[in-house]
Design a protein around this motif. Structure first.
Motif, PDB file in Angstrom:
ATOM      1  N   ASN A   1       0.851  -1.176   0.000  1.00  0.00           N
ATOM      2  CA  ASN A   1       0.000   0.000   0.000  1.00  0.00           C
ATOM      3  C   ASN A   1       0.892   1.233   0.000  1.00  0.00           C
ATOM      4  N   VAL A   2       1.334   1.660  -1.176  1.00  0.00           N
ATOM      5  CA  VAL A   2       2.279   2.763  -1.309  1.00  0.00           C
ATOM      6  C   VAL A   2       1.620   4.089  -0.960  1.00  0.00           C
ATOM      7  N   VAL A   3       0.377   4.266  -1.327  1.00  0.00           N
ATOM      8  CA  VAL A   3      -0.311   5.532  -1.127  1.00  0.00           C
ATOM      9  C   VAL A   3      -0.851   5.653   0.301  1.00  0.00           C
ATOM     10  N   ALA A   4      -0.932   4.551   1.041  1.00  0.00           N
ATOM     11  CA  ALA A   4      -1.471   4.504   2.404  1.00  0.00           C
ATOM     12  C   ALA A   4      -2.900   5.003   2.438  1.00  0.00           C
ATOM     13  N   ARG A   5      -3.707   4.464   1.530  1.00  0.00           N
ATOM     14  CA  ARG A   5      -5.118   4.840   1.469  1.00  0.00           C
ATOM     15  C   ARG A   5      -5.858   4.217   2.642  1.00  0.00           C
ATOM     16  N   GLY A   6      -6.712   4.972   3.262  1.00  0.00           N
ATOM     17  CA  GLY A   6      -7.497   4.468   4.386  1.00  0.00           C
ATOM     18  C   GLY A   6      -8.953   4.337   4.000  1.00  0.00           C
ATOM     19  N   PHE A   7      -9.347   3.176   3.508  1.00  0.00           N
ATOM     20  CA  PHE A   7     -10.734   2.962   3.090  1.00  0.00           C
ATOM     21  C   PHE A   7     -11.510   2.198   4.153  1.00  0.00           C
ATOM     22  N   GLY A   8     -11.159   2.362   5.408  1.00  0.00           N
ATOM     23  CA  GLY A   8     -11.852   1.638   6.468  1.00  0.00           C
ATOM     24  C   GLY A   8     -12.974   2.438   7.090  1.00  0.00           C
ATOM     25  N   GLY A   9     -13.306   3.622   6.584  1.00  0.00           N
ATOM     26  CA  GLY A   9     -14.339   4.477   7.164  1.00  0.00           C
ATOM     27  C   GLY A   9     -15.722   3.875   7.038  1.00  0.00           C
ATOM     28  N   ARG A  10     -16.509   3.989   8.106  1.00  0.00           N
ATOM     29  CA  ARG A  10     -17.855   3.416   8.118  1.00  0.00           C
ATOM     30  C   ARG A  10     -18.942   4.493   8.102  1.00  0.00           C
ATOM     31  N   ALA A  11     -18.628   5.701   8.508  1.00  0.00           N
ATOM     32  CA  ALA A  11     -19.633   6.758   8.527  1.00  0.00           C
ATOM     33  C   ALA A  11     -19.900   7.228   7.099  1.00  0.00           C
ATOM     34  N   PRO A  12     -21.134   7.653   6.792  1.00  0.00           N
ATOM     35  CA  PRO A  12     -21.434   8.099   5.429  1.00  0.00           C
ATOM     36  C   PRO A  12     -20.703   9.398   5.089  1.00  0.00           C
ATOM     37  N   CYS A  13     -20.311   9.519   3.842  1.00  0.00           N
ATOM     38  CA  CYS A  13     -19.653  10.691   3.255  1.00  0.00           C
ATOM     39  C   CYS A  13     -18.293  10.994   3.872  1.00  0.00           C
ATOM     40  N   THR A  14     -17.600   9.987   4.373  1.00  0.00           N
ATOM     41  CA  THR A  14     -16.249  10.228   4.876  1.00  0.00           C
ATOM     42  C   THR A  14     -15.209   9.974   3.800  1.00  0.00           C
ATOM     43  N   HIS A  15     -15.506   9.090   2.872  1.00  0.00           N
ATOM     44  CA  HIS A  15     -14.592   8.772   1.775  1.00  0.00           C
ATOM     45  C   HIS A  15     -15.376   8.874   0.474  1.00  0.00           C
ATOM     46  N   ILE A  16     -15.086   9.876  -0.311  1.00  0.00           N
ATOM     47  CA  ILE A  16     -15.804  10.094  -1.566  1.00  0.00           C
ATOM     48  C   ILE A  16     -14.830   9.848  -2.714  1.00  0.00           C
ATOM     49  N   CYS A  17     -15.294   9.091  -3.706  1.00  0.00           N
ATOM     50  CA  CYS A  17     -14.461   8.750  -4.859  1.00  0.00           C
ATOM     51  C   CYS A  17     -15.189   9.179  -6.122  1.00  0.00           C
ATOM     52  N   SER A  18     -14.442   9.606  -7.127  1.00  0.00           N
ATOM     53  CA  SER A  18     -15.052  10.079  -8.363  1.00  0.00           C
ATOM     54  C   SER A  18     -14.135   9.798  -9.531  1.00  0.00           C
ATOM     55  N   ASP A  19     -14.685   9.845 -10.733  1.00  0.00           N
ATOM     56  CA  ASP A  19     -13.931   9.719 -11.972  1.00  0.00           C
ATOM     57  C   ASP A  19     -13.802  11.103 -12.595  1.00  0.00           C
ATOM     58  N   LEU A  20     -12.609  11.471 -13.018  1.00  0.00           N
ATOM     59  CA  LEU A  20     -12.419  12.755 -13.682  1.00  0.00           C
ATOM     60  C   LEU A  20     -12.627  12.589 -15.175  1.00  0.00           C
ATOM     61  N   VAL A  21     -13.588  13.284 -15.716  1.00  0.00           N
ATOM     62  CA  VAL A  21     -13.844  13.229 -17.149  1.00  0.00           C
ATOM     63  C   VAL A  21     -13.280  14.484 -17.813  1.00  0.00           C
ATOM     64  N   CYS A  22     -13.588  15.654 -17.256  1.00  0.00           N
ATOM     65  CA  CYS A  22     -13.080  16.917 -17.785  1.00  0.00           C
ATOM     66  C   CYS A  22     -12.426  17.690 -16.664  1.00  0.00           C
ATOM     67  N   VAL A  23     -11.261  18.239 -16.933  1.00  0.00           N
ATOM     68  CA  VAL A  23     -10.525  19.011 -15.942  1.00  0.00           C
ATOM     69  C   VAL A  23     -10.207  20.373 -16.548  1.00  0.00           C
ATOM     70  N   ARG A  24     -10.453  21.414 -15.817  1.00  0.00           N
ATOM     71  CA  ARG A  24     -10.138  22.759 -16.308  1.00  0.00           C
ATOM     72  C   ARG A  24      -8.689  23.065 -15.994  1.00  0.00           C
ATOM     73  N   VAL A  25      -7.920  23.338 -17.046  1.00  0.00           N
ATOM     74  CA  VAL A  25      -6.503  23.671 -16.925  1.00  0.00           C
ATOM     75  C   VAL A  25      -6.315  25.054 -17.525  1.00  0.00           C
ATOM     76  N   GLY A  26      -6.071  26.038 -16.673  1.00  0.00           N
ATOM     77  CA  GLY A  26      -5.930  27.417 -17.170  1.00  0.00           C
ATOM     78  C   GLY A  26      -7.257  27.900 -17.730  1.00  0.00           C
ATOM     79  N   ALA A  27      -7.273  28.265 -19.016  1.00  0.00           N
ATOM     80  CA  ALA A  27      -8.474  28.780 -19.657  1.00  0.00           C
ATOM     81  C   ALA A  27      -9.153  27.724 -20.525  1.00  0.00           C
ATOM     82  N   SER A  28      -8.635  26.492 -20.541  1.00  0.00           N
ATOM     83  CA  SER A  28      -9.228  25.478 -21.412  1.00  0.00           C
ATOM     84  C   SER A  28      -9.575  24.220 -20.633  1.00  0.00           C
ATOM     85  N   TRP A  29     -10.398  23.397 -21.231  1.00  0.00           N
ATOM     86  CA  TRP A  29     -10.807  22.125 -20.629  1.00  0.00           C
ATOM     87  C   TRP A  29     -10.054  20.975 -21.277  1.00  0.00           C
ATOM     88  N   CYS A  30      -9.593  20.059 -20.480  1.00  0.00           N
ATOM     89  CA  CYS A  30      -8.898  18.865 -20.978  1.00  0.00           C
ATOM     90  C   CYS A  30      -9.722  17.638 -20.647  1.00  0.00           C
TER      91      CYS A  30
END
Length: 78
Positions: free
Chosen positions: A49-78
């Motif tokens: 576990n290089v990143v030392a991620r802690g996914f042991g949380g049991r309470a709601p909304c303590t660990h939120i995960c998402s996929d990045l589709v579009c990212v704003r970089v400066g004045a443009s979207w990538c």
């Protein structure tokens, strides 16, 4: 079949060869797809576990995960 006329200097396409063979009642022979043996079992190696991620949380909304589709970089979207 396609290489034989090519040696004589006659250029033929794959579709022409197919049509001529079909007119003469011939069919191409295809090899059967074979299973390739992969060495070792799946998930056999221990991964640290290089990143030392802690996914042991049991309470709601303590660990939120998402996929990045579009990212704003400066004045443009990538």
């Amino acid at each position: 079949m396609k290489a034989s006329p090519g040696r004589s200097g006659v250029t033929v396409s794959r579709r022409r060869v197919c049509r001529i063979m079909r007119e003469n009642g011939l069919a191409g022979a295809y090899g059967r797809k074979r299973f390739k043996v992969h060495p070792g079992a799946v998930n056999e190696a221990d991964v640290s576990n290089v990143v030392a991620r802690g996914f042991g949380g049991r309470a709601p909304c303590t660990h939120i995960c998402s996929d990045l589709v579009c990212v704003r970089v400066g004045a443009s979207w990538c």
